[in-house]
Write a protein that holds these residues in place. Sequence first.
Motif, mmCIF file in Angstrom:
data_model
loop_
_atom_site.group_PDB
_atom_site.id
_atom_site.type_symbol
_atom_site.label_atom_id
_atom_site.label_comp_id
_atom_site.label_asym_id
_atom_site.label_seq_id
_atom_site.Cartn_x
_atom_site.Cartn_y
_atom_site.Cartn_z
ATOM 1 N N ALA A 104 4.702 4.050 30.730
ATOM 2 C CA ALA A 104 4.673 3.241 29.441
ATOM 3 C C ALA A 104 4.482 4.125 28.176
ATOM 4 O O ALA A 104 3.613 5.039 28.545
ATOM 5 C CB ALA A 104 3.835 1.837 29.691
ATOM 6 N N PRO A 105 5.228 4.085 27.190
ATOM 7 C CA PRO A 105 5.253 4.947 26.208
ATOM 8 C C PRO A 105 3.569 4.609 25.420
ATOM 9 O O PRO A 105 3.171 3.402 25.266
ATOM 10 C CB PRO A 105 6.120 4.425 25.279
ATOM 11 N N VAL A 106 3.259 5.754 24.679
ATOM 12 C CA VAL A 106 2.174 5.561 23.623
ATOM 13 C C VAL A 106 2.541 6.052 22.436
ATOM 14 O O VAL A 106 3.171 7.138 22.348
ATOM 15 C CB VAL A 106 0.823 6.404 24.146
ATOM 16 N N ILE A 107 2.256 4.902 21.324
ATOM 17 C CA ILE A 107 2.777 5.487 19.961
ATOM 18 C C ILE A 107 1.504 5.379 19.292
ATOM 19 O O ILE A 107 0.961 4.223 19.110
ATOM 20 C CB ILE A 107 3.860 4.339 19.656
ATOM 21 N N ILE A 108 1.470 6.410 18.357
ATOM 22 C CA ILE A 108 0.314 6.177 17.663
ATOM 23 C C ILE A 108 0.888 6.893 16.027
ATOM 24 O O ILE A 108 1.465 7.600 15.813
ATOM 25 C CB ILE A 108 -0.741 7.545 17.926
ATOM 26 N N ASP A 109 1.002 5.628 15.171
ATOM 27 C CA ASP A 109 1.542 5.864 13.826
ATOM 28 C C ASP A 109 0.648 6.692 12.924
ATOM 29 O O ASP A 109 -0.681 6.874 13.267
ATOM 30 C CB ASP A 109 1.630 4.456 13.178
ATOM 31 N N GLU A 110 1.279 6.845 11.912
ATOM 32 C CA GLU A 110 0.851 7.689 10.841
ATOM 33 C C GLU A 110 -0.486 7.415 10.205
ATOM 34 O O GLU A 110 -0.927 6.215 10.244
ATOM 35 C CB GLU A 110 1.808 7.633 9.668
ATOM 36 N N GLY A 111 -1.267 8.516 10.264
ATOM 37 C CA GLY A 111 -2.572 8.413 9.672
ATOM 38 C C GLY A 111 -3.910 7.590 10.365
ATOM 39 O O GLY A 111 -4.776 7.720 9.955
ATOM 40 N N CYS A 112 -3.539 7.512 11.560
ATOM 41 C CA CYS A 112 -4.491 7.205 12.615
ATOM 42 C C CYS A 112 -5.555 8.198 12.707
ATOM 43 O O CYS A 112 -5.354 9.597 12.556
ATOM 44 C CB CYS A 112 -3.997 7.031 13.763
ATOM 45 N N ASP A 113 -6.773 7.798 13.189
ATOM 46 C CA ASP A 113 -7.759 8.786 13.545
ATOM 47 C C ASP A 113 -8.507 8.423 14.831
ATOM 48 O O ASP A 113 -8.805 7.321 15.114
ATOM 49 C CB ASP A 113 -8.922 8.905 12.571
ATOM 50 N N LEU A 114 -8.101 9.053 15.901
ATOM 51 C CA LEU A 114 -9.012 9.183 17.357
ATOM 52 C C LEU A 114 -10.270 9.699 17.436
ATOM 53 O O LEU A 114 -10.290 11.215 17.467
ATOM 54 C CB LEU A 114 -7.809 9.360 18.236
ATOM 55 N N GLY A 115 -11.351 9.188 17.406
ATOM 56 C CA GLY A 115 -12.709 9.842 17.628
ATOM 57 C C GLY A 115 -12.723 10.483 18.856
ATOM 58 O O GLY A 115 -12.095 10.397 19.922
ATOM 59 N N VAL A 116 -13.929 11.602 18.826
ATOM 60 C CA VAL A 116 -14.186 12.139 20.057
ATOM 61 C C VAL A 116 -14.391 11.228 21.388
ATOM 62 O O VAL A 116 -14.705 10.398 21.618
ATOM 63 C CB VAL A 116 -15.500 13.019 19.664
ATOM 64 N N ASN A 117 -13.701 12.036 22.364
ATOM 65 C CA ASN A 117 -13.672 11.514 23.639
ATOM 66 C C ASN A 117 -13.027 10.166 23.801
ATOM 67 O O ASN A 117 -13.403 9.383 25.108
ATOM 68 C CB ASN A 117 -15.048 11.617 24.413
ATOM 69 N N SER A 118 -12.303 9.596 23.121
ATOM 70 C CA SER A 118 -11.658 8.241 23.199
ATOM 71 C C SER A 118 -10.517 8.439 24.014
ATOM 72 O O SER A 118 -10.018 9.662 24.435
ATOM 73 C CB SER A 118 -11.162 7.671 21.819
ATOM 74 N N VAL A 119 -9.992 7.313 24.682
ATOM 75 C CA VAL A 119 -9.077 7.390 25.842
ATOM 76 C C VAL A 119 -7.830 6.432 25.335
ATOM 77 O O VAL A 119 -8.384 5.397 25.188
ATOM 78 C CB VAL A 119 -9.496 7.089 27.176
ATOM 79 N N VAL A 120 -6.701 6.657 25.375
ATOM 80 C CA VAL A 120 -5.576 5.792 24.860
ATOM 81 C C VAL A 120 -4.746 5.630 26.409
ATOM 82 O O VAL A 120 -4.408 6.678 26.765
ATOM 83 C CB VAL A 120 -4.929 6.287 23.890
ATOM 84 N N LEU A 121 -4.555 4.374 26.924
ATOM 85 C CA LEU A 121 -4.048 4.010 27.985
ATOM 86 C C LEU A 121 -2.474 3.838 27.894
ATOM 87 O O LEU A 121 -2.067 3.353 26.839
ATOM 88 C CB LEU A 121 -4.696 3.186 28.706
ATOM 89 N N PRO A 122 -1.679 3.648 28.924
ATOM 90 C CA PRO A 122 -0.160 3.696 28.878
ATOM 91 C C PRO A 122 0.133 2.145 28.111
ATOM 92 O O PRO A 122 -0.529 1.162 28.366
ATOM 93 C CB PRO A 122 0.343 3.588 30.247
ATOM 94 N N GLY A 123 1.291 2.342 27.258
ATOM 95 C CA GLY A 123 1.779 1.323 26.473
ATOM 96 C C GLY A 123 1.185 0.632 25.289
ATOM 97 O O GLY A 123 1.531 -0.195 24.732
ATOM 98 N N VAL A 124 0.214 1.621 24.879
ATOM 99 C CA VAL A 124 -0.677 1.325 23.580
ATOM 100 C C VAL A 124 0.284 1.721 22.320
ATOM 101 O O VAL A 124 0.937 2.817 22.615
ATOM 102 C CB VAL A 124 -1.995 1.877 23.776
#
Length: 169
Positions: A114-134
């Motif tokens: 499942a794809p992961v899409i992170i749109d413009e201008g987001c910020d992902l903090g240290v050691n975060s995890v993004v799982l499939p389909g997000v």
Amino acid sequence: MSRSHGTGLAPWHFKSLGAESVFEHGVLVFHPENISIGSNVYVGHYAILKGYYKGSMEIGDGVWIGQQCFFHSAGDIRIGNNVGIGPGVKILTSSHSLEPMIKKAILHQPIQFAPVIIDEGCDLGVNSVVLPGVHLGPLVQVAAGAVVTRSFSARTIIAGVPAREIGQI
């Protein structure tokens, strides 16, 4: 032309590579032929960009990727422009299916993508995890250590395990 502060990678290995991108020492890239990287992208020490024989990874312009990140793009990763990704972030696009009453090891179960899409201008903090389909809408702030199991709309601040909305920008 891109440059490297460490060993780096030759730009002709990628599907596309924008100008002024930096790869620090120890960055590992697999299947670069399926990876497109925009201009002015920074990839920190020991990050792993794990392309896959199928699927693609698209990283927009002005993206900052911290040290020791791990991206696995078997199911496609699309990161918009000007996204900040803290050290140790993991982005995953595949998992093993858990069929009812499984009779063999989970490791040997079919793989789902499942794809992961992170749109413009987001910020992902240290050691975060993004799982499939997000899918994270524009300007989503992900707190350090959060595990993102579902999609969130624009300008949302999320935190926790699993991640939940804690505010708006």
